[in-house]
Design an enzyme around this catalytic site. Structure first.
Site, short mmCIF file in Angstrom:
data_model
loop_
_atom_site.label_atom_id
_atom_site.label_comp_id
_atom_site.label_asym_id
_atom_site.label_seq_id
_atom_site.Cartn_x
_atom_site.Cartn_y
_atom_site.Cartn_z
N CYS A 21 0.83 -1.21 0.00
CA CYS A 21 0.00 0.00 0.00
C CYS A 21 0.86 1.25 0.00
CB CYS A 21 -0.89 0.04 1.25
SG CYS A 21 -1.96 -1.39 1.47
N ASP A 81 19.33 37.42 -13.84
CA ASP A 81 18.03 37.67 -14.48
C ASP A 81 17.45 39.02 -14.04
OD1 ASP A 81 15.55 36.34 -15.90
OD2 ASP A 81 14.79 37.24 -14.06
#
Length: 494
Positions: A23, A426
């Protein structure tokens, strides 16, 4: 496991000795006694130990472990390549060749950390692909077996029964697929939370005409795949998943297409870990609280993104889209799109090797840089695929004339998927830094950002979000641009 904490789905799997079932941690079934549980680092390891997938929680359909996209070591690179379908296409020898290690070394390292070798991992992936095709299509089972990568229908039947404790026919009978002609309808799970604004906003704001579009609240794009081409449609779902529709010219590309869409949307990220670390910074904390779960937009094709990043050097987003659209119209491969306005695959590096730099409408040095980039991509000297070596790719890029730090880190962030890539030069990052009282020079900002490691790429998303740019907003209206056209001389224009 006892608290059913979904944050750990995909990190490990629990097998129950008394039932023979494995599971996910968040399984809704009452947890068994601890002495009846064993734990496995992958679904493949649980299957190899003889356990079958739980029918309630479907552990084979969890988000992937975030480790394989966060790390750059041998095991992580191998897992990314296996996810991209390399073992099915090229075998374990092909995987070893790409990684530069012996098959024995790779087998040993994977077994030690993941609990299964490359063949078992590929088999688990084939089983999941088979389940998806069984439940979402009406293909004959023989075609499903072939498309999922099985060598025979018998191997397909045996694997499905062993992994899911149901025959292929019983799986199809239990499902209620949403049938759409020519399309596969899937759900791509992720770990919550997810902020879709910058994720889809960035993809749409930078979309290349003819290759990408935003239509009816759905991001659509063409895919170049190992056996053919495809069209992906991605839409944020109401639950912890992204709705995905795939149209593929060859169903053998199903697993590869799914994994590339997941990388595009950064769906295997661990937002809890990212937000916890970045939220500890006094400057970033308000940004994290405002929009938890930001992802880093990726790409479905590293070479494509590298070319687009170079086209975007020192120009606006609109100009970069125009340049890319012209390349697509002149050199892209035409495709049919009955459901929309997509017209081409982005041209491959090989298709661009014959590009005359003089026909590209930007400065000479950038034209030469584009030619150099295309050359190393086409020759295979620059690898930007899923299992690439991040630092080697950075070095090859840095050695190319006309390719600076911004381009290198942008490619590292979006194409390589390095979560610690940082674009300190940037303009948007520097403007955000100034507004937040952070250092603005690249060197000083890089020193300040050391506290954000290893999640600096996610910090960049939060910094960009301080500005009012289309990349920060999911569109509310269609963004369907007409592709560039070509005249008789092959020169593209709007």
């Amino acid at each position: 496991m006892q608290s059913k904490d979904a944050r750990f789905d995909g990190w490990f799997f629990t097998a129950v000795l008394t039932t023979g079932v494995y599971c996910r941690p968040s399984c809704p079934v009452v947890p068994p006694k601890p002495q009846n549980m064993t734990f496995h680092p992958s679904a493949a390891a649980a299957q190899q130990a003889g356990f079958r997938a739980c029918k309630r929680c479907r552990p084979d359909a969890t988000p992937g472990s975030p480790q394989w996209n966060e790390r750059a070591d041998l095991v992580a690179r191998a897992m990314r390549l296996i996810g991209d379908g390399v073992v099915d296409r090229e075998g374990v020898d092909g995987l070893a060749t790409r990684l530069g290690y012996s098959t024995r070394q790779i087998e040993r390292r994977l077994r030690a950390e993941v609990g299964a070798g490359p063949l078992a991992l590929a088999r688990a992936q084939r089983a999941q692909a088979a389940r998806l095709l069984i439940e979402t299509s009406t293909l004959p089972m023989a075609d499903v077996a072939y498309a999922a990568g099985f060598a025979s229908v018998r191997a397909f039947n045996d694997t499905v029964r062993e992994v899911f404790a149901l025959s292929p026919t019983e799986l199809r009978r239990r499902s209620r697929p949403e049938h759409t002609a020519g399309q596969l309808c899937l759900r791509l799970p992720y770990r919550a939370p997810l902020c879709p604004d910058n994720l889809f906003g960035h993809l749409v704001a930078t979309a290349v005409p003819g290759v990408e579009e935003w239509r009816a609240g759905t991001y659509r794009r063409t895919l170049r795949l190992p056996h053919g081409h495809g069209i992906a449609e991605l839409r944020p779902g109401p639950g912890p998943y992204v709705q995905c529709r795939l149209s593929l010219s060859d169903l053998r590309d199903l697993t590869t297409a799914i994994n590339r869409c997941r990388r595009l949307l950064d769906l295997d990220a661990d937002p809890e870990a990212v937000d916890e670390l970045l939220g500890g910074d006094a400057v970033l904390a308000p940004l994290i609280r405002k929009a938890p779960g930001r992802r880093v937009p990726g790409t479905v094709d590293g070479a494509e993104f590298a070319v687009r990043a170079l086209l975007g050097q020192q120009v606006s987003t609109a100009a970069a889209r125009t340049h890319a659209g012209r390349l697509v119209a002149a050199h892209g491969t035409p495709v049919a799109d009955p459901g929309g306005g997509l017209t081409h695959l982005f041209p491959s590096p090989t298709a661009l090797t014959g590009l005359d730099p003089a026909t590209v409408a930007f400065p000479r040095k950038r034209r030469e840089a584009l030619a150099g980039l295309v050359e190393v991509l086409a020759a295979g000297r620059l690898d930007l695929a899923a299992g690439s070596d991040w630092q080697r790719a950075r070095q090859v890029l840095s050695d190319l004339p006309g390719v600076g730090p911004w381009t290198v880190e942008t490619i590292a962030m979006r194409a390589l998927g390095d979560p610690d890539a940082f674009t300190a030069t940037d303009l948007g990052v520097r403007l955000a830094a100034a507004g937040l009282g952070l250092p603005t020079t690249p060197a000083a900002l890089t020193r300040r950002a050391a506290a954000w490691r290893p999640w600096r790429a996610y910090a960049v998303q939060h910094l960009w979000a301080t500005g009012d740019h289309p990349v920060n907003h999911m569109p509310t209206a269609d963004v369907v641009a007409a592709p560039a056209r070509t005249d008789d001389r092959g020169a593209a224009h709007r």
